[in-house]
Design an enzyme around this catalytic site. Sequence first.
Site, mmCIF file in Angstrom:
data_model
loop_
_atom_site.group_PDB
_atom_site.id
_atom_site.type_symbol
_atom_site.label_atom_id
_atom_site.label_comp_id
_atom_site.label_asym_id
_atom_site.label_seq_id
_atom_site.Cartn_x
_atom_site.Cartn_y
_atom_site.Cartn_z
ATOM 1 N N ARG A 124 0.863 -1.187 0.000
ATOM 2 C CA ARG A 124 0.000 0.000 0.000
ATOM 3 C C ARG A 124 0.888 1.223 0.000
ATOM 4 O O ARG A 124 1.731 1.386 0.882
ATOM 5 C CB ARG A 124 -0.904 0.002 1.255
ATOM 6 C CG ARG A 124 -2.061 1.004 1.169
ATOM 7 C CD ARG A 124 -2.810 1.133 2.497
ATOM 8 N NE ARG A 124 -1.982 1.820 3.471
ATOM 9 C CZ ARG A 124 -1.820 1.419 4.740
ATOM 10 N NH1 ARG A 124 -2.410 0.342 5.196
ATOM 11 N NH2 ARG A 124 -1.041 2.111 5.551
ATOM 12 N N GLU A 143 5.072 7.032 2.261
ATOM 13 C CA GLU A 143 5.827 5.782 2.401
ATOM 14 C C GLU A 143 5.123 4.698 1.598
ATOM 15 O O GLU A 143 4.001 4.881 1.130
ATOM 16 C CB GLU A 143 5.909 5.357 3.876
ATOM 17 C CG GLU A 143 4.554 5.043 4.484
ATOM 18 C CD GLU A 143 4.620 4.637 5.953
ATOM 19 O OE1 GLU A 143 5.737 4.499 6.483
ATOM 20 O OE2 GLU A 143 3.549 4.456 6.543
ATOM 21 N N ASN A 145 4.121 0.616 2.183
ATOM 22 C CA ASN A 145 4.063 -0.482 3.153
ATOM 23 C C ASN A 145 4.130 -1.789 2.390
ATOM 24 O O ASN A 145 3.249 -2.090 1.596
ATOM 25 C CB ASN A 145 2.743 -0.431 3.928
ATOM 26 C CG ASN A 145 2.543 0.895 4.644
ATOM 27 O OD1 ASN A 145 3.042 1.090 5.734
ATOM 28 N ND2 ASN A 145 1.831 1.815 4.005
ATOM 29 N N SER A 150 -2.543 -2.931 6.016
ATOM 30 C CA SER A 150 -3.840 -3.280 6.602
ATOM 31 C C SER A 150 -4.974 -2.371 6.156
ATOM 32 O O SER A 150 -4.776 -1.412 5.416
ATOM 33 C CB SER A 150 -3.723 -3.274 8.127
ATOM 34 O OG SER A 150 -3.313 -2.007 8.573
ATOM 35 N N LYS A 304 12.570 2.824 5.142
ATOM 36 C CA LYS A 304 12.675 4.273 4.863
ATOM 37 C C LYS A 304 13.996 4.601 4.162
ATOM 38 O O LYS A 304 14.071 5.480 3.327
ATOM 39 C CB LYS A 304 12.578 5.073 6.169
ATOM 40 C CG LYS A 304 11.347 4.774 7.004
ATOM 41 C CD LYS A 304 10.071 5.236 6.328
ATOM 42 C CE LYS A 304 8.843 4.969 7.181
ATOM 43 N NZ LYS A 304 8.439 3.562 7.245
ATOM 44 N N LYS A 363 12.517 10.270 10.473
ATOM 45 C CA LYS A 363 11.881 8.954 10.393
ATOM 46 C C LYS A 363 12.867 7.826 10.687
ATOM 47 O O LYS A 363 13.879 7.702 9.997
ATOM 48 C CB LYS A 363 11.307 8.729 8.982
ATOM 49 C CG LYS A 363 10.144 9.653 8.632
ATOM 50 C CD LYS A 363 9.534 9.237 7.298
ATOM 51 C CE LYS A 363 8.109 9.742 7.182
ATOM 52 N NZ LYS A 363 7.404 9.125 6.054
ATOM 53 N N GLU A 367 7.754 0.400 10.905
ATOM 54 C CA GLU A 367 6.386 0.402 10.384
ATOM 55 C C GLU A 367 5.423 0.437 11.571
ATOM 56 O O GLU A 367 5.817 0.237 12.707
ATOM 57 C CB GLU A 367 6.133 -0.878 9.565
ATOM 58 C CG GLU A 367 7.010 -1.012 8.332
ATOM 59 C CD GLU A 367 6.920 0.174 7.402
ATOM 60 O OE1 GLU A 367 5.819 0.722 7.222
ATOM 61 O OE2 GLU A 367 7.965 0.588 6.881
ATOM 62 N N GLY A 368 4.139 0.672 11.249
ATOM 63 C CA GLY A 368 3.119 0.533 12.292
ATOM 64 C C GLY A 368 2.626 1.858 12.854
ATOM 65 O O GLY A 368 1.735 1.889 13.688
ATOM 66 N N ARG A 449 -7.530 7.701 5.258
ATOM 67 C CA ARG A 449 -7.535 7.872 6.717
ATOM 68 C C ARG A 449 -7.423 9.348 7.027
ATOM 69 O O ARG A 449 -6.670 10.071 6.375
ATOM 70 C CB ARG A 449 -6.352 7.124 7.337
ATOM 71 C CG ARG A 449 -6.490 5.617 7.275
ATOM 72 C CD ARG A 449 -5.186 4.920 7.540
ATOM 73 N NE ARG A 449 -4.192 5.300 6.549
ATOM 74 C CZ ARG A 449 -2.917 4.970 6.619
ATOM 75 N NH1 ARG A 449 -2.477 4.265 7.629
ATOM 76 N NH2 ARG A 449 -2.077 5.347 5.671
#
Length: 473
Positions: A124, A143, A145, A150, A304, A363, A367-368, A449
């Site tokens: 994604r 970024e 993923n 998810s 990254k 950064k 992840e997350g 989002r």
Amino acid sequence: MATGWGSILRDEQLEEMARQAVDRALAEGVLLRTSQEPSSSDVVSYAPFTLFPSLVPSALLEQAYAVQMDFNMLVDAVSQNAAFLEQTLSSTIKRDNFTARLFDIHKQVLKEGIAQTVFLGLNRSDYMFQRNADGSAALKQIEINTISASFGGLASRTPAVHRHVFNVLSKTKEAAKILSNNPSEGLALGIAKAWELYGSANALVLLIAQEKERNIFDQRAIENELLARNIHVIRRRFEDVSEKGSLDQDRRLFMDGQEVAVVYFRDGYMPSQYSPQNWEARLLLERSRAVKCPDIATQLAGTKKVQQELSRMGILEMLLPGQPETVARLRATFAGLYSLDMGEEGDQAIAEALAAPSQFVLKPQREGGGNNLYGEEMVQALERLKDSEERASYILMEKIEPEPFGNCLLRPGSPVRVVQCISELGIFGVYVRQGKTLVMNKHVGHLLRTKAIEHADGGVAAGVAVLDNPYPV
């Protein structure tokens, strides 16, 4: 970008609309387990979402979709280029233990010879809309993923909620403009293709899950799509793999005595998710013939540091030779990215960030969500890091400044009020490669989002952003 729903947002019936929206979200299955009971579905709640869809320029939405297949090809090219990965990550792995552990497994698998012949990417790519000086907006990548991307499942269920809100308000024209979106079907299609190419009719899909998983309904959406195609999924933890997983002499993977065709990771992207036993399990999985989603090289391609290196002139041309149009489409989405490796280039980047901290984000290789540093926190970190080799485990990125807008963020237990927000758009991409042949490459849906502007960092899982739908304008 216009605010959009100003007049409705001033409506005294906002609370009643919110109640109806929440009931519809529950009915549609826009669900999370509760933080009190993350391992049980006995009591569940709705996943946080916006009362109204947020306005997104249709040209930028189209651009994000158009470049997704290019990003799929790029990630795949990076994952196959061992020399590029080694060179790019050489400074990072000296200082970042987590990336170093992943890289050790990568090297071990290369040395032994890769048993896997089918490769699957479910990624994604996330963007924000940079506000230009002339008031227009530009698409800038935050970024990509490449592991456990998810919310494809829940994003498939939110369009019905916003259509319902508009229909309640007798805004049928607006309801009709909300895009249909079914990433879970597309993600399952990729897994199904990889399973088919693996070529064993009785083999299973192994989903590597966390013990405490609030976001289980998102994952179940993909499992259910696979089951509808008569492909069975088993959920296991790394600990289970370590205890009951095995390889035969052909390096076929067996779990509880059943052959595994595809391993789909929804765990394993953060240091806290690994014990020594879990690292052993990850190595066992990587050594196997099973299709890993992602394999370790593809997880490293999503770091990254790789993202920063890809923005250097000439790198895209080297990875995607003879494809100038592809390179141009990719480069158009890049924000400013800067290396913090020891030396003049890194020193200059740090000096610029300390001189204008509001224009940069620091950064780490994580992840997350919830890991990035901004403002005063970033300044303190850079002051501490600037003379240390540890700085090589970070990158600096230009801070994207989108145009804020008003919306209501609906969260269990929170009051219904209008706040100023910004959005992040994700496009889901799927590719399958067999040997050197790309047999599938497509975009399969989107995720929007939205969060209040006071929150610099963090997604839905981190408890900051909420689910949304793009309303194309």
